[in-house]
Design a protein around this motif. Structure first.
Motif, PDB file in Angstrom:
ATOM      1  N   VAL A   1       0.853  -1.210   0.028  1.00  0.00           N
ATOM      2  CA  VAL A   1      -0.093   0.010   0.035  1.00  0.00           C
ATOM      3  C   VAL A   1       0.783   1.329  -0.010  1.00  0.00           C
ATOM      4  O   VAL A   1       1.845   1.260   0.894  1.00  0.00           O
ATOM      5  CB  VAL A   1      -1.035   0.051   1.199  1.00  0.00           C
TER       6      VAL A   1
ATOM      7  N   GLN B   1      -3.574   4.593   2.033  1.00  0.00           N
ATOM      8  CA  GLN B   1      -4.505   3.684   2.265  1.00  0.00           C
ATOM      9  C   GLN B   1      -5.808   4.408   1.453  1.00  0.00           C
ATOM     10  O   GLN B   1      -6.398   3.849   0.864  1.00  0.00           O
ATOM     11  CB  GLN B   1      -4.996   3.567   3.810  1.00  0.00           C
ATOM     12  N   ASP B   2      -5.871   5.722   1.682  1.00  0.00           N
ATOM     13  CA  ASP B   2      -6.993   6.500   1.455  1.00  0.00           C
ATOM     14  C   ASP B   2      -6.784   7.281   0.250  1.00  0.00           C
ATOM     15  O   ASP B   2      -7.420   8.486  -0.120  1.00  0.00           O
ATOM     16  CB  ASP B   2      -7.540   7.330   2.664  1.00  0.00           C
TER      17      ASP B   2
ATOM     18  N   PHE C   1      -9.238  -8.028  -9.818  1.00  0.00           N
ATOM     19  CA  PHE C   1      -8.844  -7.140  -9.032  1.00  0.00           C
ATOM     20  C   PHE C   1      -8.036  -6.153  -9.717  1.00  0.00           C
ATOM     21  O   PHE C   1      -7.540  -6.390 -10.639  1.00  0.00           O
ATOM     22  CB  PHE C   1      -8.031  -7.944  -7.862  1.00  0.00           C
ATOM     23  N   ASN C   2      -7.800  -5.079  -9.097  1.00  0.00           N
ATOM     24  CA  ASN C   2      -6.898  -3.800  -9.443  1.00  0.00           C
ATOM     25  C   ASN C   2      -6.014  -3.319  -8.701  1.00  0.00           C
ATOM     26  O   ASN C   2      -6.402  -3.137  -7.389  1.00  0.00           O
ATOM     27  CB  ASN C   2      -8.129  -2.859 -10.137  1.00  0.00           C
ATOM     28  N   TYR C   3      -4.719  -3.322  -8.781  1.00  0.00           N
ATOM     29  CA  TYR C   3      -3.841  -2.692  -7.963  1.00  0.00           C
ATOM     30  C   TYR C   3      -4.020  -1.358  -7.877  1.00  0.00           C
ATOM     31  O   TYR C   3      -3.865  -0.561  -9.061  1.00  0.00           O
ATOM     32  CB  TYR C   3      -2.378  -3.387  -8.363  1.00  0.00           C
ATOM     33  N   THR C   4      -4.177  -0.772  -6.735  1.00  0.00           N
ATOM     34  CA  THR C   4      -4.523   0.848  -6.592  1.00  0.00           C
ATOM     35  C   THR C   4      -3.255   1.456  -5.654  1.00  0.00           C
ATOM     36  O   THR C   4      -2.457   0.736  -5.013  1.00  0.00           O
ATOM     37  CB  THR C   4      -5.760   1.317  -6.096  1.00  0.00           C
TER      38      THR C   4
ATOM     39  N   GLY D   1      -3.986   2.446  -3.012  1.00  0.00           N
ATOM     40  CA  GLY D   1      -4.338   1.733  -1.758  1.00  0.00           C
ATOM     41  C   GLY D   1      -4.076   0.252  -1.550  1.00  0.00           C
ATOM     42  O   GLY D   1      -4.853  -0.419  -0.570  1.00  0.00           O
TER      43      GLY D   1
ATOM     44  N   LEU E   1      -4.103  -3.737  -3.595  1.00  0.00           N
ATOM     45  CA  LEU E   1      -4.924  -4.846  -4.353  1.00  0.00           C
ATOM     46  C   LEU E   1      -6.632  -4.761  -3.765  1.00  0.00           C
ATOM     47  O   LEU E   1      -6.718  -5.128  -2.849  1.00  0.00           O
ATOM     48  CB  LEU E   1      -4.502  -6.093  -4.307  1.00  0.00           C
ATOM     49  N   VAL E   2      -7.487  -4.303  -4.637  1.00  0.00           N
ATOM     50  CA  VAL E   2      -8.868  -4.262  -4.269  1.00  0.00           C
ATOM     51  C   VAL E   2      -9.730  -4.642  -5.577  1.00  0.00           C
ATOM     52  O   VAL E   2      -9.151  -4.816  -6.632  1.00  0.00           O
ATOM     53  CB  VAL E   2      -9.244  -2.901  -3.911  1.00  0.00           C
ATOM     54  N   PRO E   3     -10.820  -5.277  -5.474  1.00  0.00           N
ATOM     55  CA  PRO E   3     -11.433  -5.721  -6.282  1.00  0.00           C
ATOM     56  C   PRO E   3     -11.809  -4.545  -7.414  1.00  0.00           C
ATOM     57  O   PRO E   3     -11.846  -3.519  -6.992  1.00  0.00           O
ATOM     58  CB  PRO E   3     -12.933  -6.147  -5.741  1.00  0.00           C
TER      59      PRO E   3
ATOM     60  N   ASP F   1     -13.296  -1.757  -9.351  1.00  0.00           N
ATOM     61  CA  ASP F   1     -14.504  -0.732  -9.291  1.00  0.00           C
ATOM     62  C   ASP F   1     -15.082  -0.454 -10.495  1.00  0.00           C
ATOM     63  O   ASP F   1     -14.831  -0.027 -11.437  1.00  0.00           O
ATOM     64  CB  ASP F   1     -13.988   0.546  -8.891  1.00  0.00           C
TER      65      ASP F   1
END
Length: 382
Positions: free
Chosen positions: A155, A158-159, A259-262, A264, A266-268, A270
């Motif tokens: 990360v 985070q935000d 999933f997508n690395y952002t 913040g 690795l997240v599902p 959007d």
């Protein structure tokens, strides 16, 4: 805001971008197009030292003569330099020393900016501001590439948002055929590649108010878009096959879920967010699959007054070429844009990585068609 305040604010933001990093993150260069964060910090400092302090500040003492070789980017006029692909091989100067270098140059710049400056020095200073802001955008996207290609998917913050809250209503904007004015006007700053203002004739067209989102691009993937040569340029199809490309950069299919690395982590995916980190080849293929096309940069500039932009750099169908009457400035500053006007596509707009007050409707970004580490996106035309 005074010149001193503006200078210090811009310089401080570069360091704020790097605050979440660990020391090891500053040195990494995974690919040629990504520079180590510490190099960005040193190069932007070298720019002020070389082009402002050295010629215009009396009795200024160069911090380290060898830094001209280390931090010169592409200015042939200024001398030899470390080639771009080797920037990640430089363990020295260390991160601590580069921050000391920045402090040394900043102190000298504050002293200079407290004096009466000639107009030509002010022009170089504003160019230096904008140059550092360009590197702030590159810095953030380079950091994302460095972390996003780490198997731990660390990360950054985070935000940190990668989607703007400002939205456009779906639909199309009809632009009638006619002659339109293109290029920068007024007394505010612009880069030389935004000049000269000139006329173009456009046929009537309709342009989407919204960017293509992840859900829409996922349809292209599921429809076999990456397996069907008929949607691609020949060069783009070779790129897909040679690099085994099956999705946008930072997308990962895990247990049948995308999933997508952002920034913040690795997240599902959007589904409502604009698709990002795609090449011109992919943008063209998607538009072709939809039976549409990308806008030219002139169409984009004319239409952009009618929709919100700035969430993604938007690929256009235009080659990066000089405007009528374009001329390069003498000396090293003339190497800033003109020498790159070959084999590249124009992108318009801005992105969530673009610093505040560093975007305008006439701004022309440019990259090679295969690159996608920037926040690039798609707007369709029919």
């Amino acid at each position: 805001m005074t010149l001193v305040e503006e200078y210090l604010q811009i310089r401080k933001y570069s360091e704020q971008v790097c605050e979440p990093l660990q020391t090891e993150d500053y040195v990494v260069q995974p690919v040629a197009d990504v520079s180590p964060p510490k190099w960005h910090l040193g190069h932007t400092t070298w720019f002020f030292e070389t082009f402002i302090l050295k010629p215009f500040s009396d009795n200024y003492q160069i911090y380290n003569d060898e830094y001209n070789f280390v931090f010169n980017s592409y200015y042939e006029t200024v001398g030899n330099r470390v080639i771009r692909t080797d920037r990640g091989n430089l363990s020295r100067p260390g991160v601590k020393e580069i921050y000391q270098y920045r402090a040394y140059v900043d102190a000298a710049m504050v002293n200079l900016l407290s004096t009466r400056l000639k107009d030509d020095v002010r022009e170089l200073l504003v160019l230096g501001f904008n140059h550092e802001q360009q590197h702030q955008e590159l810095l953030l996207t380079d950091i994302k590439y460095i972390l996003g290609n780490n198997p731990l998917f660390p990360v950054y913050v985070q935000d940190r948002k990668e989607v703007l809250t400002v939205k456009n209503e779906p639909g199309w904007i009809d632009i009638p055929a006619g002659i339109y004015q293109i290029g920068h006007e007024g007394t505010g700053f612009c880069f030389d590649n935004e000049l000269n203002r000139h006329q173009v004739y456009l046929h009537d067209f309709a342009i989407s108010k919204t960017l293509v989102n992840n859900a829409e691009f996922l349809e292209f993937i599921r429809a076999g878009g990456y397996e069907n040569f008929s949607y691609w340029h020949s060069e783009g199809w070779d790129w897909v096959k040679n690099n085994h490309v099956k999705s946008p950069m930072y997308w990962h299919l895990i247990d049948e879920e995308w999933f997508n690395y952002t920034l913040g982590g690795l997240v599902p995916i959007d589904l409502n967010a604009p698709v990002s980190h795609i090449s011109y080849y992919e943008a063209y293929a998607y538009a072709s699959w939809r039976g549409m096309r990308l806008p030219t940069e002139f169409e984009w500039e004319v239409a952009a007054k009618n929709f919100n932009w700035g969430e993604r750099w938007e690929w256009t169908e235009s080659a990066y070429l000089p405007y009528p009457g374009f001329s390069k400035a003498p000396g090293a500053i003339g190497e800033y844009n003109g020498k790159f006007m070959v084999n590249q596509k124009v992108l318009r707009g801005a992105s969530i990585a673009t610093p505040q007050n560093h975007s305008r409707i006439t701004y022309r970004n440019f990259f090679h068609p295969h690159l996608r580490w920037q926040y690039t996106g798609i707007r369709l035309v029919k």
